[in-house]
Design a protein around this motif. Structure first.
Motif, PDB file in Angstrom:
ATOM      1  N   PRO A 196       2.756  -7.617   7.180  1.00  0.00           N
ATOM      2  CA  PRO A 196       3.789  -6.620   6.906  1.00  0.00           C
ATOM      3  C   PRO A 196       3.346  -5.620   5.848  1.00  0.00           C
ATOM      4  N   TRP A 197       3.897  -4.432   5.920  1.00  0.00           N
ATOM      5  CA  TRP A 197       3.467  -3.339   5.059  1.00  0.00           C
ATOM      6  C   TRP A 197       3.533  -3.703   3.586  1.00  0.00           C
ATOM      7  N   ALA A 198       4.561  -4.410   3.178  1.00  0.00           N
ATOM      8  CA  ALA A 198       4.740  -4.737   1.768  1.00  0.00           C
ATOM      9  C   ALA A 198       3.618  -5.612   1.223  1.00  0.00           C
ATOM     10  N   LEU A 199       2.923  -6.342   2.094  1.00  0.00           N
ATOM     11  CA  LEU A 199       1.842  -7.228   1.663  1.00  0.00           C
ATOM     12  C   LEU A 199       0.467  -6.598   1.831  1.00  0.00           C
ATOM     13  N   LEU A 200       0.425  -5.409   2.425  1.00  0.00           N
ATOM     14  CA  LEU A 200      -0.850  -4.749   2.709  1.00  0.00           C
ATOM     15  C   LEU A 200      -1.451  -4.196   1.412  1.00  0.00           C
ATOM     16  N   THR A 201      -2.767  -4.332   1.269  1.00  0.00           N
ATOM     17  CA  THR A 201      -3.459  -3.818   0.085  1.00  0.00           C
ATOM     18  C   THR A 201      -4.501  -2.777   0.485  1.00  0.00           C
ATOM     19  N   GLU A 202      -5.023  -2.081  -0.481  1.00  0.00           N
ATOM     20  CA  GLU A 202      -6.056  -1.075  -0.229  1.00  0.00           C
ATOM     21  C   GLU A 202      -7.342  -1.711   0.285  1.00  0.00           C
ATOM     22  N   GLN A 203      -7.523  -3.004   0.029  1.00  0.00           N
ATOM     23  CA  GLN A 203      -8.729  -3.699   0.476  1.00  0.00           C
ATOM     24  C   GLN A 203      -8.664  -4.119   1.944  1.00  0.00           C
ATOM     25  N   ASP A 204      -7.461  -4.142   2.515  1.00  0.00           N
ATOM     26  CA  ASP A 204      -7.310  -4.517   3.928  1.00  0.00           C
ATOM     27  C   ASP A 204      -7.881  -3.434   4.831  1.00  0.00           C
ATOM     28  N   GLU A 205      -8.415  -3.855   5.970  1.00  0.00           N
ATOM     29  CA  GLU A 205      -8.961  -2.921   6.957  1.00  0.00           C
ATOM     30  C   GLU A 205      -8.300  -3.179   8.309  1.00  0.00           C
ATOM     31  N   PRO A 206      -7.108  -2.651   8.520  1.00  0.00           N
ATOM     32  CA  PRO A 206      -6.388  -2.893   9.774  1.00  0.00           C
ATOM     33  C   PRO A 206      -7.078  -2.241  10.971  1.00  0.00           C
ATOM     34  N   ALA A 207      -6.872  -2.846  12.125  1.00  0.00           N
ATOM     35  CA  ALA A 207      -7.285  -2.197  13.369  1.00  0.00           C
ATOM     36  C   ALA A 207      -6.204  -1.228  13.823  1.00  0.00           C
ATOM     37  N   LEU A 208      -4.950  -1.647  13.656  1.00  0.00           N
ATOM     38  CA  LEU A 208      -3.807  -0.874  14.119  1.00  0.00           C
ATOM     39  C   LEU A 208      -2.678  -0.942  13.102  1.00  0.00           C
ATOM     40  N   ILE A 209      -1.798   0.059  13.160  1.00  0.00           N
ATOM     41  CA  ILE A 209      -0.537   0.032  12.432  1.00  0.00           C
ATOM     42  C   ILE A 209       0.584   0.181  13.461  1.00  0.00           C
ATOM     43  N   ILE A 210       1.576  -0.703  13.382  1.00  0.00           N
ATOM     44  CA  ILE A 210       2.709  -0.667  14.311  1.00  0.00           C
ATOM     45  C   ILE A 210       3.970  -0.288  13.543  1.00  0.00           C
ATOM     46  N   MET A 236       0.857  -1.198   0.000  1.00  0.00           N
ATOM     47  CA  MET A 236       0.000   0.000   0.000  1.00  0.00           C
ATOM     48  C   MET A 236       0.884   1.236   0.000  1.00  0.00           C
ATOM     49  N   ASP A 237       0.539   2.210  -0.821  1.00  0.00           N
ATOM     50  CA  ASP A 237       1.334   3.422  -0.960  1.00  0.00           C
ATOM     51  C   ASP A 237       1.094   4.352   0.225  1.00  0.00           C
ATOM     52  N   SER A 238       2.180   4.974   0.721  1.00  0.00           N
ATOM     53  CA  SER A 238       2.062   5.893   1.852  1.00  0.00           C
ATOM     54  C   SER A 238       3.175   6.926   1.796  1.00  0.00           C
ATOM     55  N   GLN A 239       2.805   8.210   1.782  1.00  0.00           N
ATOM     56  CA  GLN A 239       3.794   9.279   1.831  1.00  0.00           C
ATOM     57  C   GLN A 239       4.536   9.270   3.162  1.00  0.00           C
ATOM     58  N   LEU A 240       3.814   8.934   4.245  1.00  0.00           N
ATOM     59  CA  LEU A 240       4.420   8.906   5.568  1.00  0.00           C
ATOM     60  C   LEU A 240       5.508   7.836   5.645  1.00  0.00           C
ATOM     61  N   VAL A 241       5.202   6.633   5.200  1.00  0.00           N
ATOM     62  CA  VAL A 241       6.179   5.546   5.241  1.00  0.00           C
ATOM     63  C   VAL A 241       7.382   5.871   4.369  1.00  0.00           C
ATOM     64  N   LYS A 242       7.153   6.467   3.221  1.00  0.00           N
ATOM     65  CA  LYS A 242       8.265   6.834   2.338  1.00  0.00           C
ATOM     66  C   LYS A 242       9.151   7.886   2.986  1.00  0.00           C
ATOM     67  N   ALA A 243       8.540   8.858   3.635  1.00  0.00           N
ATOM     68  CA  ALA A 243       9.301   9.964   4.212  1.00  0.00           C
ATOM     69  C   ALA A 243      10.163   9.523   5.381  1.00  0.00           C
ATOM     70  N   LEU A 244       9.707   8.516   6.133  1.00  0.00           N
ATOM     71  CA  LEU A 244      10.429   8.117   7.340  1.00  0.00           C
ATOM     72  C   LEU A 244      11.456   7.011   7.108  1.00  0.00           C
ATOM     73  N   LYS A 245      11.437   6.368   5.955  1.00  0.00           N
ATOM     74  CA  LYS A 245      12.486   5.415   5.569  1.00  0.00           C
ATOM     75  C   LYS A 245      12.791   4.395   6.671  1.00  0.00           C
ATOM     76  N   PHE A 246      11.785   3.661   7.091  1.00  0.00           N
ATOM     77  CA  PHE A 246      11.951   2.704   8.180  1.00  0.00           C
ATOM     78  C   PHE A 246      12.872   1.552   7.785  1.00  0.00           C
ATOM     79  N   LYS A 247      13.736   1.164   8.708  1.00  0.00           N
ATOM     80  CA  LYS A 247      14.602  -0.005   8.512  1.00  0.00           C
ATOM     81  C   LYS A 247      13.780  -1.287   8.603  1.00  0.00           C
TER      82      LYS A 247
END
Length: 252
Positions: A137-151, A1-12
């Motif tokens: 994991p984020w790489a497998l997340l799709t727009e159709q998923d409805e998460p309760a939380l993001i860690i 799933m695309d995210s400006q926040l995830v891209k900006a923070l460059k998580f290891k």
């Protein structure tokens, strides 16, 4: 799933979504049914690093603290958690065999069993309305998923950005919390925040017994999905587009 926040923070370590569902995943990492040896925090980090889905149900959640953290009710029962977190219980340790080594001396997170029990009584126990709790994991997340939380797994720079952005559209200075709990129990605190009109982000992974599961500079930051969407929408025009953050990005 695309995210400006995830891209900006460059998580290891990639973020992990917590998904509640009644559908059993077709595949994924999971614990043996009835086993108390599994660690939910270790599973969480494995999902992030291995890019594999993990899942749990009420018969396969590992230790009592993990079952509690996942939202399967109060799973401590008669387990002497108050002794484990404080000064130990040698009688209980003897009954646990080789698994009771830590119980004998206690983890000393609280001065006494009474204080540890006081902490237990503050936990926002919940029983999630689903058969399975899934870590995706984020790489497998799709727009159709409805998460309760993001860690998120964040270092000091990334955590600073998450904290600032959490209050960017509010101005309350009350948009985060940092309670003590087992490393996995930020999930439980996250569920409680999700019930609020203005949920807070939960800083976690303070559990000394599980700190080695992550790098020394890493903490977790757990947000209800609706708060993640709020933060994502706040990226355009925020400090994440300024020269100050761009300079920090260079060392991430």
């Amino acid at each position: 799933m695309d995210s400006q926040l995830v891209k900006a923070l460059k998580f290891k370590m990639q973020p992990v979504a917590v998904i509640l569902t009644n559908d059993k995943p077709a595949e994924g990492l999971h614990f043996k049914e009835g086993s108390m040896n599994g660690c939910v925090a270790a599973m969480l980090t494995a999902v992030s690093r291995k890019n594999r889905l993990g899942y749990f149900d009420r018969n396969s959640f590992g230790c009592p603290g993990g079952g509690t953290g996942l939202g399967f009710g109060d799973r401590y029962g008669r387990f002497p958690i108050d002794c484990l977190l404080s000064t130990g219980n040698r009688e209980a340790a003897a009954m646990m065999g080789s698994a009771g080594a830590i119980m004998a001396e206690g983890e000393r997170f609280y001065k006494s069993p009474e204080l540890a029990r006081k902490w237990v009584n503050t936990l926002p126990f919940t029983d999630v309305p689903a058969e399975y709790v899934v870590f995706k994991p984020w790489a497998l997340l799709t727009e159709q998923d409805e998460p309760a939380l993001i860690i998120f797994f964040a270092n000091a720079d990334q955590l600073s950005a998450l904290i600032v952005l959490s209050d960017y559209n509010r101005g309350t200075n009350q948009s985060i919390t940092a309670p003590f709990g087992a490393a996995c129990q930020s999930i439980l605190f996250g569920y409680a925040e999700a019930e609020k009109d203005q949920p807070r982000g939960v800083i976690g992974f303070f559990d000394i017994a599980q700190r080695l599961a992550v790098d020394r500079e890493t903490l977790s930051f757990t947000v209800p999905y609706k708060m993640f969407r709020e933060m994502e929408a706040s990226v355009p025009g925020s400090f994440l587009e300024t020269h100050a953050w761009q300079k920090i990005q260079e060392r991430l």
